[in-house]
Scaffold this motif. Structure first.
Motif, mmCIF file in Angstrom:
data_model
loop_
_atom_site.group_PDB
_atom_site.id
_atom_site.type_symbol
_atom_site.label_atom_id
_atom_site.label_comp_id
_atom_site.label_asym_id
_atom_site.label_seq_id
_atom_site.Cartn_x
_atom_site.Cartn_y
_atom_site.Cartn_z
ATOM 1 N N THR A 236 44.630 45.806 41.540
ATOM 2 C CA THR A 236 44.822 44.691 42.457
ATOM 3 C C THR A 236 45.232 43.444 41.686
ATOM 4 O OG1 THR A 236 43.719 43.409 44.227
ATOM 5 C CG2 THR A 236 42.393 43.990 42.312
ATOM 6 N N ASP A 237 45.835 42.486 42.380
ATOM 7 C CA ASP A 237 46.299 41.247 41.743
ATOM 8 C C ASP A 237 45.131 40.330 41.402
ATOM 9 O OD1 ASP A 237 48.910 41.989 41.935
ATOM 10 O OD2 ASP A 237 49.405 40.693 43.632
ATOM 11 N N PHE A 238 45.129 39.809 40.184
ATOM 12 C CA PHE A 238 44.269 38.670 39.864
ATOM 13 C C PHE A 238 44.936 37.438 40.453
ATOM 14 C CE2 PHE A 238 43.918 35.008 36.940
ATOM 15 C CZ PHE A 238 42.592 34.672 37.184
ATOM 16 N N ILE A 239 44.181 36.639 41.218
ATOM 17 C CA ILE A 239 44.748 35.481 41.915
ATOM 18 C C ILE A 239 44.482 34.187 41.156
ATOM 19 C CG2 ILE A 239 44.672 34.106 44.033
ATOM 20 C CD1 ILE A 239 43.973 36.639 45.558
ATOM 21 N N MET A 240 43.214 33.940 40.835
ATOM 22 C CA MET A 240 42.845 32.682 40.189
ATOM 23 C C MET A 240 41.399 32.766 39.737
ATOM 24 S SD MET A 240 42.088 30.083 43.342
ATOM 25 C CE MET A 240 40.645 30.340 44.384
ATOM 26 N N ALA A 322 34.942 32.985 36.597
ATOM 27 C CA ALA A 322 34.748 33.675 37.875
ATOM 28 C C ALA A 322 36.110 34.048 38.458
ATOM 29 C CB ALA A 322 33.979 32.786 38.846
ATOM 30 N N PRO A 323 36.618 35.247 38.123
ATOM 31 C CA PRO A 323 37.940 35.648 38.616
ATOM 32 C C PRO A 323 37.901 36.112 40.072
ATOM 33 C CG PRO A 323 36.983 37.407 37.311
ATOM 34 C CD PRO A 323 36.010 36.253 37.247
ATOM 35 N N VAL A 324 38.972 35.839 40.789
ATOM 36 C CA VAL A 324 39.123 36.310 42.164
ATOM 37 C C VAL A 324 40.343 37.217 42.228
ATOM 38 C CG1 VAL A 324 39.615 35.651 44.549
ATOM 39 C CG2 VAL A 324 38.037 34.286 43.194
#
Length: 410
Positions: A236-240, A322-324
């Protein structure tokens, strides 16, 4: 055409944010009117949270006595709130001295007391102690504890007063004596007061190209291993980063499995565990609630498997991240965790972050050829601040971890 597309993008984001606000009802004129919260008085000798006062889950460890001549005396501030009666039996004004956090909670409680019992005020019988009248390592010596009653000294009110203190945000409340309630708070500079939910920067994630990457080095567009809602491994994509701090030393729980994996995360972060009746069914719990013998989900080289927790201990690390991800989950150090923290409901948190995911998805479609941006700066993302404030306003206090993030600098 591009102009209209961008206008549509802005409109979509605005609608998402507004619909979120209407659903939760945080603002004036939105949502349903909140009913007054039913107050359950504390029982005599009960304390909340149900852990020892000087542990990580409550007010934290003792940091040393503060005297008038010590450097740390500047950490204390006088409280001259006229809605609070200070006993001040020493006649030195010591009971008025306290940390800013303690002062804020006490002032909030004073308002609650007047609303609960018109004509009655909050009364402080003991505050900062400079004379050694309390037990060794008492938080009274640091200005982080107060003993309170109501001004009318009506003991029948003390159970409710205790509950009001919990609602006012004291980090530990104890219906200690028939004569008073004991309340305390975390230290201003405490790691616990700013823990939120994060991983150390040195923790690693697995990328779709087969390589590993330190959490601190993640960039938007990285495809990381995670799991879908059914527990199937996906990329899945790491967003921010919803929170990023490169310099603060914090305490992390280390959850070690029987098969050797170790995941490090803060107490308020959510991690997936198996249920007692069905180990393949995942539920998200705070890291601080995991116990040896429970099962977490780890990557065995081919799939996610339920593995037993061998032991749990703590470590300190500098830096927390804290990655989302788009999926709302992430495998860190080969163990599956939620991207969310502080609020105990993973699904609710994932839904609340929908505007962020939508913005990322649409932006990726529109600007897919744009070069990768620079690294995100340190700090708590503004959107997570908004969500935390909404959560504290809307949710029961038991739904929020006692080591929730510090929205305001101390």
């Amino acid at each position: 055409m591009l102009l209209w597309t961008r206008i549509a993008l802005v409109a979509l984001i605005c609608v998402s944010l507004v619909s979120f606000g209407m659903g939760c009802g945080p603002g004036r004129g939105y949502g349903r009117r909140r009913h007054p919260k039913k107050l359950t008085p504390l029982a005599y000798k009960q304390f909340i949270p149900n852990v020892a006062e000087k542990t990580l889950g409550a007010s934290g460890r003792y940091e040393g006595k503060i005297t008038r001549n010590s450097e740390r005396f500047k950490e204390l501030t006088p409280n001259y709130n006229t809605d609070i009666i200070f006993k001040d039996e020493e006649k030195t004004g010591a009971d008025r001295m306290m940390t800013q956090r303690c002062k804020d909670k006490l002032n909030s409680l004073a308002i609650s007391v007047m609303n609960q019992w018109p004509g009655v005020k909050l009364r402080v019988t003991e505050g900062w102690d400079e004379d050694g009248h309390h037990s060794e390592e008492s938080l009274h010596y640091e200005g982080r504890a107060v003993d309170i009653t109501t001004s009318d000294r009506d003991k029948s009110k003390y159970g409710t007063l205790s509950r009001l203190a919990v609602e006012a945000g004291f980090d530990w409340v104890h219906y200690e004596s028939k004569a008073h309630i004991h309340c305390s708070v975390k230290a201003e500079n405490s790691v616990a007061a700013k823990s939120g939910g994060c991983f150390p920067g040195s923790s690693t994630v697995s990328l779709q190209d087969g390589t590993k990457k330190a959490v601190r080095d993640l960039q938007p567009g990285d495809r990381v291993r995670a799991a879908d809602s059914e527990g199937n491994p996906v990329y899945t994509d790491f967003i921010m980063f919803i929170d990023r701090d490169s310099s603060t030393r914090r305490t992390f729980y280390v959850i070690e499995t029987e098969t050797g994996q170790k995941i490090r995360l803060t107490a308020a972060h959510l991690i997936f565990t198996g249920s007692e009746r069905n180990s393949t069914r995942m539920s998200a719990v705070f890291a601080s609630q995991v116990r040896p013998g429970q099962q977490v989900f780890a990557w065995d080289g081919e799939r996610l498997a339920a593995v037993s927790v061998k032991r749990i201990y703590t470590q300190e690390h500098v830096g927390s991240f804290a990655p989302v991800t788009a999926q709302g989950t992430v495998m860190v150090d080969q163990v599956l965790a939620s991207c969310y923290a502080v609020i105990e409901d993973h699904q609710l948190a994932h839904w609340a972050l929908a505007p962020v995911r939508i913005t990322h998805r649409v932006s990726s479609l529109l600007f897919s050829s744009r070069p990768q941006g620079s690294a995100q700066k340190d700090g708590l993302h503004w959107y997570s601040k908004v969500l935390y404030q909404l959560g504290t306003w809307l949710l029961d206090s038991h739904s929020i971890h006692p080591l929730g993030m510090s929205v305001y600098p101390s």
